[in-house]
Design a protein around this motif. Structure first.
Motif, short mmCIF file in Angstrom:
data_model
loop_
_atom_site.label_atom_id
_atom_site.label_comp_id
_atom_site.label_asym_id
_atom_site.label_seq_id
_atom_site.Cartn_x
_atom_site.Cartn_y
_atom_site.Cartn_z
N TYR A 11 0.81 -1.23 0.00
CA TYR A 11 0.00 0.00 0.00
C TYR A 11 0.84 1.27 0.00
O TYR A 11 0.30 2.37 0.09
CB TYR A 11 -0.93 0.04 1.23
CG TYR A 11 -1.98 -1.04 1.29
CD1 TYR A 11 -2.27 -1.84 0.21
CD2 TYR A 11 -2.70 -1.26 2.47
CE1 TYR A 11 -3.22 -2.84 0.28
CE2 TYR A 11 -3.67 -2.25 2.55
CZ TYR A 11 -3.92 -3.04 1.46
OH TYR A 11 -4.89 -4.02 1.54
N VAL A 46 2.99 0.32 8.27
CA VAL A 46 2.55 0.86 9.56
C VAL A 46 3.32 0.17 10.70
O VAL A 46 4.01 -0.82 10.50
CB VAL A 46 1.02 0.76 9.72
CG1 VAL A 46 0.32 1.73 8.77
CG2 VAL A 46 0.53 -0.65 9.52
N CYS A 72 -1.76 1.76 12.79
CA CYS A 72 -2.93 1.17 12.15
C CYS A 72 -4.12 1.37 13.07
O CYS A 72 -4.12 0.84 14.20
CB CYS A 72 -2.69 -0.32 11.90
SG CYS A 72 -4.19 -1.23 11.50
N PRO A 73 -5.14 2.10 12.63
CA PRO A 73 -6.30 2.33 13.50
C PRO A 73 -6.94 1.02 13.98
O PRO A 73 -7.39 0.94 15.12
CB PRO A 73 -7.28 3.12 12.61
CG PRO A 73 -6.44 3.70 11.53
CD PRO A 73 -5.26 2.79 11.35
N MET A 74 -6.94 0.00 13.13
CA MET A 74 -7.54 -1.27 13.57
C MET A 74 -6.73 -1.91 14.70
O MET A 74 -7.30 -2.38 15.69
CB MET A 74 -7.63 -2.26 12.40
CG MET A 74 -8.29 -3.56 12.80
SD MET A 74 -7.69 -4.94 11.86
CE MET A 74 -8.53 -4.70 10.33
N ASN A 105 -2.44 -7.65 12.00
CA ASN A 105 -2.67 -6.21 12.17
C ASN A 105 -3.09 -5.92 13.61
O ASN A 105 -4.24 -5.62 13.92
CB ASN A 105 -3.77 -5.74 11.20
CG ASN A 105 -3.45 -6.07 9.76
OD1 ASN A 105 -2.65 -6.97 9.49
ND2 ASN A 105 -4.05 -5.35 8.84
N CYS A 190 -11.29 -2.34 9.87
CA CYS A 190 -10.38 -1.49 9.11
C CYS A 190 -11.20 -0.39 8.42
O CYS A 190 -12.05 -0.70 7.57
CB CYS A 190 -9.64 -2.32 8.05
SG CYS A 190 -8.85 -1.28 6.82
N PRO A 191 -10.95 0.88 8.75
CA PRO A 191 -11.74 1.96 8.13
C PRO A 191 -11.54 2.03 6.62
O PRO A 191 -12.44 2.48 5.90
CB PRO A 191 -11.21 3.23 8.80
CG PRO A 191 -10.19 2.83 9.80
CD PRO A 191 -9.96 1.36 9.72
N VAL A 192 -10.41 1.57 6.14
CA VAL A 192 -10.13 1.64 4.70
C VAL A 192 -11.00 0.63 3.93
O VAL A 192 -11.50 0.91 2.84
CB VAL A 192 -8.62 1.37 4.45
CG1 VAL A 192 -8.31 1.33 2.96
CG2 VAL A 192 -7.78 2.41 5.16
N GLU A 218 -11.06 -8.01 4.75
CA GLU A 218 -11.39 -7.04 5.82
C GLU A 218 -12.67 -6.28 5.48
O GLU A 218 -13.13 -5.47 6.28
CB GLU A 218 -10.24 -6.04 6.00
CG GLU A 218 -9.02 -6.62 6.66
CD GLU A 218 -7.82 -5.68 6.62
OE1 GLU A 218 -8.01 -4.48 6.39
OE2 GLU A 218 -6.69 -6.17 6.79
N CYS A 278 -5.31 4.36 2.67
CA CYS A 278 -4.85 4.20 4.05
C CYS A 278 -3.91 5.37 4.34
O CYS A 278 -2.76 5.37 3.91
CB CYS A 278 -4.13 2.86 4.25
SG CYS A 278 -3.56 2.71 5.96
N MET A 281 -0.49 4.59 6.00
CA MET A 281 0.55 4.00 5.15
C MET A 281 1.30 5.09 4.39
O MET A 281 2.52 5.01 4.24
CB MET A 281 -0.09 3.05 4.14
CG MET A 281 -0.52 1.74 4.73
SD MET A 281 0.90 0.63 4.84
CE MET A 281 0.06 -0.86 5.31
S1 SF4 Z 1 -5.41 -0.63 5.47
FE1 SF4 Z 1 -6.61 -0.87 7.35
S2 SF4 Z 1 -5.72 -2.60 8.44
FE2 SF4 Z 1 -4.22 -1.93 6.87
S3 SF4 Z 1 -2.89 -0.49 7.96
FE3 SF4 Z 1 -4.50 0.76 6.99
S4 SF4 Z 1 -6.08 0.92 8.59
FE4 SF4 Z 1 -4.72 -0.74 9.24
#
Ligand code: SF4
Length: 331
Positions: A11, A46, A72-74, A105, A190-192, A218, A278, A281
């Motif tokens: 990513y 991340v 990583c928010p998750m 993650n 995962c918000p993405v 995800e 993301c 990233m």
């Molecule tokens: S894509 Fe989602 S799971 Fe992967 S690093 Fe970004 S927020 Fe975290």
């Protein structure tokens, strides 16, 4: 031998990818970057990715994460204390301690808890195989932190929804007794990937009849069900690579990966189901990489900004959980 090894996640922006010695998903990043001979490993991804490499690296290797707040928010959606309390609640509901099955993650603290309780790490590429082996055991599974990957994998393995149970942070403070279940799932996401919807897939099918749609696991379960397949980034890469000339693909994952696939496979039609970035990233930019490389060259024996330090006990336990994943993946 290269003194510096640059490992980048799929990513990352193209400017980083161009500089990388390895471009991979989180599984290959952790396993292959740590196998490099280099003294310095710079992880462009991340924070949990750099922590995993540092956990598996040799003691004489230095692992560097260029931007401290690229997290990583998750992974931040569950703390070790919450995971321990959730496991106590599961034990009260089932009479046995659950087997923790933890998505890559996640923070190193959660990975360490997983190792200490004889569980395993998994990635989106091997979750199916590893959950299957745990379902053959006697303990119920506590999957964290991504409820979607856990739910999608359990469904593929034939676990009915009635035998799954989602645990939220609020549940830990309530008197509600958890129901018995085979698979408990922490309510992280995962918000993405949560942005994708069945309507995106329908729109793509209307515009490009015959399109093949593949999404990341995800994504929400209804999105995975509406797609033709779900795959990890590495799996998508392989699917597209092996597809025939002129094939049309609708991809449900992070946009930098999709953009790269478009450029790489100009003989195929590749569309993003939705542009979803993301933002963590892409906090890492080529100037960060240049700065670290210059710092290492100027003073290789000095402290390098961004070096990952992990406490010995946490490293040993997290390592046990990561190695269990490798063992089960290769079984
Ligand atoms: S894509 Fe989602 S799971 Fe992967 S690093 Fe970004 S927020 Fe975290």
């Amino acid at each position: 031998m290269n003194e510096i090894f640059v490992a980048a996640h799929h990513y990352q922006d193209e400017s980083i990818i161009r500089e990388a010695d390895l471009v991979a998903d989180s599984y290959r990043l952790a396993v292959e970057a740590a196998q490099s001979d280099a003294r310095f490993i710079i992880v462009c991804g991340v924070r949990f990715m750099a922590e995993s490499v540092a956990t598996l690296a040799r003691p004489d290797q230095t692992v560097i994460h260029p931007v401290a707040d690229a997290g990583c928010p998750m992974a931040d959606m569950i703390t070790r204390e919450q995971a321990e309390r959730a496991m106590e609640r599961i034990a009260a509901a089932t009479g046995k301690e659950a087997a923790p099955l933890t998505y890559m993650n996640s923070s190193n603290a959660i990975k360490a808890l997983t190792g200490a309780r004889c569980g395993s790490i998994c990635t989106s590429g091997n979750a199916h195989k590893i959950m299957k082996s745990f379902l053959n055991g006697e303990r119920s599974i506590f999957f964290m932190p991504d409820r979607n990957l856990g739910m999608n994998t359990a469904r593929e393995l034939g676990v009915p929804a009635s035998e799954t149970c989602i645990i939220t942070a609020a549940d830990l403070d309530s008197a509600r007794q958890l129901p018995p279940a085979r698979v408990y799932l922490w309510d992280g996401f995962c918000p993405v990937h949560r942005i994708f919807s069945p309507a995106d897939i329908e729109a793509a099918r209307n515009e490009y009849p015959g399109i093949t749609v593949t999404v990341h696991p995800e994504c929400d379960p209804e999105v995975v069900v509406a797609a033709d397949s779900s795959a990890s980034t590495e799996g998508m890469f392989r699917e597209i690579d092996e597809s025939s000339w002129g094939s049309v693909w609708g991809i449900g994952t992070e946009m930098h990966f999709v953009e790269r696939m478009k450029k790489r496979y100009s003989n195929k039609k590749i569309i993003a189901l939705h542009r979803s970035c993301c933002h963590d990233m892409v906090k890492i930019r080529s100037e960060h990489l240049d700065r670290i490389q210059a710092e290492i060259r100027a003073n290789p024996d000095g402290p390098i900004q961004g070096t990952i330090h992990i406490d010995d006990e946490e490293r040993d336990n997290a390592r046990a959980a990561l190695l269990r994943m490798v063992e089960l993946t290769n079984a």
